[in-house]
Design an enzyme around this catalytic site. Sequence first.
Site, PDB file in Angstrom:
ATOM      1  N   GLU A  47       6.535  -2.099  -2.420  1.00  0.00           N
ATOM      2  CA  GLU A  47       7.434  -1.375  -3.323  1.00  0.00           C
ATOM      3  C   GLU A  47       8.275  -2.356  -4.142  1.00  0.00           C
ATOM      4  O   GLU A  47       8.300  -3.561  -3.871  1.00  0.00           O
ATOM      5  CB  GLU A  47       8.329  -0.434  -2.496  1.00  0.00           C
ATOM      6  CG  GLU A  47       7.508   0.609  -1.759  1.00  0.00           C
ATOM      7  CD  GLU A  47       8.346   1.616  -0.985  1.00  0.00           C
ATOM      8  OE1 GLU A  47       9.572   1.413  -0.852  1.00  0.00           O
ATOM      9  OE2 GLU A  47       7.750   2.611  -0.520  1.00  0.00           O
ATOM     10  N   GLU A  58      -3.771   1.340   0.076  1.00  0.00           N
ATOM     11  CA  GLU A  58      -5.218   1.454  -0.138  1.00  0.00           C
ATOM     12  C   GLU A  58      -5.641   0.701  -1.396  1.00  0.00           C
ATOM     13  O   GLU A  58      -6.666   0.012  -1.420  1.00  0.00           O
ATOM     14  CB  GLU A  58      -5.613   2.932  -0.278  1.00  0.00           C
ATOM     15  CG  GLU A  58      -5.334   3.774   0.953  1.00  0.00           C
ATOM     16  CD  GLU A  58      -3.933   4.380   0.973  1.00  0.00           C
ATOM     17  OE1 GLU A  58      -2.997   3.790   0.402  1.00  0.00           O
ATOM     18  OE2 GLU A  58      -3.785   5.459   1.589  1.00  0.00           O
TER      19      GLU A  58
HETATM   20  N1  THU Z   1       1.731   5.181  -0.140  1.00  0.00           N
HETATM   21  C1  THU Z   1       0.623   4.472   0.213  1.00  0.00           C
HETATM   22  O1  THU Z   1       0.699   3.271   0.474  1.00  0.00           O
HETATM   23  N2  THU Z   1      -0.566   5.118   0.237  1.00  0.00           N
HETATM   24  C2  THU Z   1      -0.738   6.426  -0.057  1.00  0.00           C
HETATM   25  O2  THU Z   1      -1.857   6.896  -0.115  1.00  0.00           O
HETATM   26  C3  THU Z   1       0.429   7.279  -0.282  1.00  0.00           C
HETATM   27  C4  THU Z   1       1.724   6.591  -0.469  1.00  0.00           C
HETATM   28  C5  THU Z   1       3.016   4.488  -0.192  1.00  0.00           C
HETATM   29  C6  THU Z   1       3.580   4.354  -1.590  1.00  0.00           C
HETATM   30  C7  THU Z   1       5.048   4.218  -1.295  1.00  0.00           C
HETATM   31  O3  THU Z   1       5.335   2.857  -1.029  1.00  0.00           O
HETATM   32  C8  THU Z   1       5.260   5.006  -0.029  1.00  0.00           C
HETATM   33  O4  THU Z   1       3.976   5.169   0.554  1.00  0.00           O
HETATM   34  C9  THU Z   1       5.893   6.372  -0.229  1.00  0.00           C
HETATM   35  O5  THU Z   1       5.206   7.116  -1.151  1.00  0.00           O
END
Ligand code: THU
Length: 136
Positions: A47, A58
Amino acid sequence: MTLEVRQRLVAAAREAMARSHSPYSHFRVGAALLGADGRVFTGTNVENASYGLSICAERTAVFKAVSEGCRDFVAAAVATDTDRPTPPCGACRQVLQEFAPGLVIHLAGRGGDVETFRLSELLPRPFDNFTPGEAL
Ligand code: THU
């Protein structure tokens, strides 16, 4: 897909999840991709203070793999720090579709239950055959 391979992928996804940079959502995700050449590529969500720049676990794994010359995938595991396994977001499903329409995806939460899906179940009727000019 042997149980051993599934366990290895889930373990790799959990290790990647431990490296999550998610100080804003506090939602930790790890992914592991098994290439047809036997290599395993992992990814975690990264993030940013400018939220929209964040990337999912992913897609991190896919972009790492493709950058390393692997673009044919057999299976994936996604680990989340949640009670129930959590499926990938729509954007990640579409990116996985680009390289591995036949992908098998194992989903693991905190517990021992692993849920397994084909990408085609999670992303029916994908957008996957764009020909420039065809939509005009
Ligand atoms: N996130 C993922 O890493 N993969 C997903 O398929 C859904 C969401 C992460 C993005 C963000 O850092 C956090 O989860 C909350 O949405």
